[in-house]
Design a protein around this motif. Structure first.
Motif, PDB file in Angstrom:
ATOM      1  N   TYR A 204      -2.676 -59.352   7.528  1.00 36.11           N
ATOM      2  CA  TYR A 204      -3.482 -59.574   8.878  1.00 36.11           C
ATOM      3  C   TYR A 204      -3.088 -58.479   9.904  1.00 36.11           C
ATOM      4  CZ  TYR A 204      -7.680 -61.805   6.310  1.00 36.11           C
ATOM      5  OH  TYR A 204      -8.910 -62.123   5.319  1.00 36.11           O
ATOM      6  N   PHE A 205      -3.366 -57.369  10.569  1.00 37.14           N
ATOM      7  CA  PHE A 205      -2.375 -56.796  11.211  1.00 37.14           C
ATOM      8  C   PHE A 205      -3.354 -55.899  12.214  1.00 37.14           C
ATOM      9  CE2 PHE A 205       0.912 -56.888   8.191  1.00 37.14           C
ATOM     10  CZ  PHE A 205       2.106 -56.760   8.812  1.00 37.14           C
ATOM     11  N   LEU A 206      -3.381 -56.295  13.951  1.00 36.92           N
ATOM     12  CA  LEU A 206      -4.474 -55.720  14.081  1.00 36.92           C
ATOM     13  C   LEU A 206      -3.788 -54.634  15.038  1.00 36.92           C
ATOM     14  CD1 LEU A 206      -7.434 -55.722  15.664  1.00 36.92           C
ATOM     15  CD2 LEU A 206      -5.786 -57.689  17.302  1.00 36.92           C
ATOM     16  N   MET A 207      -4.117 -53.160  14.607  1.00 42.78           N
ATOM     17  CA  MET A 207      -3.856 -51.808  14.580  1.00 42.78           C
ATOM     18  C   MET A 207      -4.586 -51.769  16.075  1.00 42.78           C
ATOM     19  SD  MET A 207      -3.186 -48.334  15.342  1.00 42.78           S
ATOM     20  CE  MET A 207      -4.226 -48.137  14.054  1.00 42.78           C
ATOM     21  N   LEU A 208      -3.400 -51.388  17.189  1.00 40.09           N
ATOM     22  CA  LEU A 208      -4.646 -50.755  18.708  1.00 40.09           C
ATOM     23  C   LEU A 208      -3.100 -49.493  19.197  1.00 40.09           C
ATOM     24  CD1 LEU A 208      -4.806 -54.464  20.149  1.00 40.09           C
ATOM     25  CD2 LEU A 208      -6.492 -53.199  18.659  1.00 40.09           C
ATOM     26  N   ASN A 209      -4.958 -48.700  19.335  1.00 39.87           N
ATOM     27  CA  ASN A 209      -3.654 -48.008  20.796  1.00 39.87           C
ATOM     28  C   ASN A 209      -4.754 -47.840  22.257  1.00 39.87           C
ATOM     29  OD1 ASN A 209      -2.361 -45.272  19.189  1.00 39.87           O
ATOM     30  ND2 ASN A 209      -4.725 -45.874  17.921  1.00 39.87           N
ATOM     31  N   ALA A 210      -3.359 -48.136  22.705  1.00 40.21           N
ATOM     32  CA  ALA A 210      -3.469 -48.125  24.667  1.00 40.21           C
ATOM     33  C   ALA A 210      -4.248 -46.609  24.806  1.00 40.21           C
ATOM     34  CB  ALA A 210      -2.251 -48.177  25.301  1.00 40.21           C
ATOM     35  N   GLY A 211      -5.258 -45.844  25.018  1.00 39.07           N
ATOM     36  CA  GLY A 211      -5.973 -44.423  25.103  1.00 39.07           C
ATOM     37  C   GLY A 211      -5.165 -43.632  24.266  1.00 39.07           C
ATOM     38  N   PHE A 212      -5.344 -42.151  24.528  1.00 35.84           N
ATOM     39  CA  PHE A 212      -5.148 -40.980  23.972  1.00 35.84           C
ATOM     40  C   PHE A 212      -4.286 -40.429  24.339  1.00 35.84           C
ATOM     41  CE2 PHE A 212      -5.162 -36.905  22.834  1.00 35.84           C
ATOM     42  CZ  PHE A 212      -4.572 -36.861  21.324  1.00 35.84           C
ATOM     43  N   SER A 213      -2.957 -40.296  24.336  1.00 32.10           N
ATOM     44  CA  SER A 213      -1.868 -39.443  24.987  1.00 32.10           C
ATOM     45  C   SER A 213      -1.715 -37.608  23.884  1.00 32.10           C
ATOM     46  CB  SER A 213      -1.307 -39.500  25.627  1.00 32.10           C
ATOM     47  OG  SER A 213       0.152 -38.431  25.885  1.00 32.10           O
ATOM     48  N   GLU A 214      -2.037 -36.624  24.031  1.00 26.93           N
ATOM     49  CA  GLU A 214      -1.916 -35.166  23.594  1.00 26.93           C
ATOM     50  C   GLU A 214       0.190 -35.365  23.147  1.00 26.93           C
ATOM     51  OE1 GLU A 214      -3.505 -31.892  25.113  1.00 26.93           O
ATOM     52  OE2 GLU A 214      -5.114 -32.780  24.755  1.00 26.93           O
ATOM     53  N   GLU A 215       0.640 -35.740  24.259  1.00 30.11           N
ATOM     54  CA  GLU A 215       1.910 -35.878  23.729  1.00 30.11           C
ATOM     55  C   GLU A 215       2.686 -37.138  22.868  1.00 30.11           C
ATOM     56  OE1 GLU A 215       3.891 -36.328  27.747  1.00 30.11           O
ATOM     57  OE2 GLU A 215       2.653 -35.245  29.020  1.00 30.11           O
ATOM     58  N   ILE A 216       1.936 -37.804  22.807  1.00 29.41           N
ATOM     59  CA  ILE A 216       2.227 -39.007  21.891  1.00 29.41           C
ATOM     60  C   ILE A 216       1.791 -38.221  20.777  1.00 29.41           C
ATOM     61  CG2 ILE A 216       1.651 -41.244  21.109  1.00 29.41           C
ATOM     62  CD1 ILE A 216       2.216 -41.685  23.543  1.00 29.41           C
ATOM     63  N   THR A 217       1.990 -37.641  19.616  1.00 30.20           N
ATOM     64  CA  THR A 217       1.801 -37.149  18.452  1.00 30.20           C
ATOM     65  C   THR A 217       1.470 -38.364  16.746  1.00 30.20           C
ATOM     66  OG1 THR A 217       3.915 -37.076  17.666  1.00 30.20           O
ATOM     67  CG2 THR A 217       2.640 -34.673  18.652  1.00 30.20           C
ATOM     68  N   LYS A 218       0.387 -39.080  17.950  1.00 28.15           N
ATOM     69  CA  LYS A 218      -0.444 -40.508  16.442  1.00 28.15           C
ATOM     70  C   LYS A 218      -1.529 -39.954  15.880  1.00 28.15           C
ATOM     71  CE  LYS A 218       1.774 -43.495  18.568  1.00 28.15           C
ATOM     72  NZ  LYS A 218       2.294 -45.111  19.674  1.00 28.15           N
ATOM     73  N   GLU A 219      -1.740 -39.813  14.926  1.00 31.73           N
ATOM     74  CA  GLU A 219      -3.301 -39.931  14.769  1.00 31.73           C
ATOM     75  C   GLU A 219      -4.211 -41.162  15.210  1.00 31.73           C
ATOM     76  OE1 GLU A 219      -3.664 -39.161  11.182  1.00 31.73           O
ATOM     77  OE2 GLU A 219      -2.906 -36.693  10.399  1.00 31.73           O
ATOM     78  N   LEU A 220      -5.143 -40.789  15.483  1.00 35.43           N
ATOM     79  CA  LEU A 220      -5.729 -42.163  15.802  1.00 35.43           C
ATOM     80  C   LEU A 220      -6.407 -42.821  13.890  1.00 35.43           C
ATOM     81  CD1 LEU A 220      -8.123 -41.059  18.948  1.00 35.43           C
ATOM     82  CD2 LEU A 220      -5.858 -42.286  18.365  1.00 35.43           C
ATOM     83  N   VAL A 221      -6.598 -42.590  13.222  1.00 36.69           N
ATOM     84  CA  VAL A 221      -7.116 -42.615  12.041  1.00 36.69           C
ATOM     85  C   VAL A 221      -6.560 -43.973  11.976  1.00 36.69           C
ATOM     86  CG1 VAL A 221      -7.483 -42.429   9.650  1.00 36.69           C
ATOM     87  CG2 VAL A 221      -7.679 -40.156  11.639  1.00 36.69           C
TER      88      VAL A 221
END
Length: 273
Positions: A204-221
Motif C-alpha cells: 500500500y502506498f498513499l500518494m499525495l500532492n501538496a496542491g498544484f504547480s504548473e512549474e512542476i510537470t506532474k500529472e495529478l492522475v
C-alpha cells in the motif's frame, strides 16, 4: 477496537512503541537482515518512482521514519539530497555508522515537523506511518497525531510537491483514516495498491500532492498499481534462489560485515582520516 492497545504482537506496532521496539539489538538485527534490506530497497525504489521526479532534477526529499538509512541510500543513488528522521536513536546510530549521505534527525513524526514552509520537493516513508494509528495509553490520541502529521507535512512541501508513503495497514479503517486526514489537510491523491491479488506481495502506498504547480510537470492522475510481479524493479524469488536486482550488479554489504569494514577503511584512507 480499531486501534487497540497491544492486541496483537504479530506486527511491531502492536508490540511496543517504536522507540522501545527498535532497541540496540533489534536495530542491528534489522540492519543486517539481507531480506529486510532487499524489501526496503525495493519499496524505496517504488516510492521514488511514484514521486515521478523529472530525470534532470536533483531534489531535496524528506525520509520519514528513515531507520538505519536503507531507503535514504536509494535516494542518494539516484542523485537526490535528503533529510531523514526517526524516533529510534539506535536505528539512527546504525545510519551514522553506515555513513549515509543524508542528514539525520531524532524526532517523533506524530508531533509534526518544524521545517520552514516549502523546504522539500517531496517526501517518502517506508513502513512507518502505520505507527501513527496505535496508542500505548488512553491518553494518547492517534487522531490528533495523524492530523498534526499531515498538516505540517503539507506545509513543508513546495507547491505541487508529492509524497509516496508506503505502510502496512492493520485494516480498512486505518486506510480510510489516513487518507481522509490527508485530504482534509489540503492534499490531493489517494491509495496505490501494488499486487492487489497477492497476499504476500501486496503493498500500500498513499500518494499525495501538496496542491498544484504548473512549474512542476506532474500529472495529478493517480499512478496505477503494479499488477504483475514481473513488473517490479526487484525480482521476488522463492527460498533458496539467488536474488537479482535488475540493472544493478553490485551486492549490498551487510552492516559491519568483513567487506563492509574493509570498504569503510578504504573510504577513510582516501579521505585522509
Amino acid at each position: 477496537s480499531t486501534w487497540g492497545y497491544k492486541l496483537m504482537v504479530s506486527k511491531p506496532e502492536h508490540a511496543l512503541p517504536p522507540e522501545q521496539y527498535y532497541n540496540e539489538q533489534e536495530a542491528l538485527k534489522y540492519s543486517n537482515n539481507t531480506h529486510i534490506i532487499d524489501v526496503q530497497t525495493q519499496l524505496a525504489e517504488r516510492a521514488l518512482e511514484i514521486l515521478a521526479i523529472p530525470p534532470e532534477k536533483k531534489a531535496l526529499l524528506l525520509d520519514i521514519g528513515c531507520g538505519s538509512g536503507i531507503s535514504g541510500t536509494v535516494l542518494s543513488e539516484h542523485g537526490h539530497e535528503w533529510i531523514g528522521l526517526d524516533i529510534s536513536k539506535y536505528m539512527l546510530n546504525v545510519a551514522v555508522d553506515r555513513e549515509v549521505d543524508g542528514d539525520l534527525l531524532y524526532a517523533d513524526m506524530g508531533q509534526g515537523f518544524g521545517f520552514r514552509p516549502g523546504t522539500f520537493d517531496g517526501a517518502i516513508s517506508i513502513s512507518a506511518i502505520q505507527w501513527l494509528c496505535t496508542a500505548e495509553t488512553k491518553l494518547e490520541n492517534p487522531f490528533k497525531r495523524i492530523h498534526i502529521f499531515f498538516e505540517t507535512l503539507y506545509r513543508l512541501l513546495v507547491r505541487g510537491g508529492r509524497c509516496a508513503l508506503q505502510f502496512y495497514p492493520h485494516n480498512a479503517d486505518q486506510i480510510e483514516l489516513l487518507t481522509n486526514a490527508a485530504l482534509k489537510c489540503g492534499f490531493t491523491g489517494g491509495m496505490i495498491i501494488d499486487y492487489p491479488h497477492s497476499t504476500k506481495a501486496k503493498k500500500y502506498f498513499l500518494m499525495l500532492n501538496a496542491g498544484f504547480s504548473e512549474e512542476i510537470t506532474k500529472e495529478l492522475v493517480l499512478p496505477k498499481g503494479l499488477e504483475d510481479l514481473g513488473d517490479a524493479k526487484v525480482e521476488i524469488v522463492g527460498k533458496g534462489e539467488k536474488k537479482k536486482r535488475r540493472g544493478r550488479q553490485d551486492e549490498r554489504m551487510s552492516y559491519k560485515s568483513k567487506d563492509w569494514i574493509k570498504a569503510k577503511k578504504e573510504r577513510m584512507k582516501k579521505q585522509g582520516r
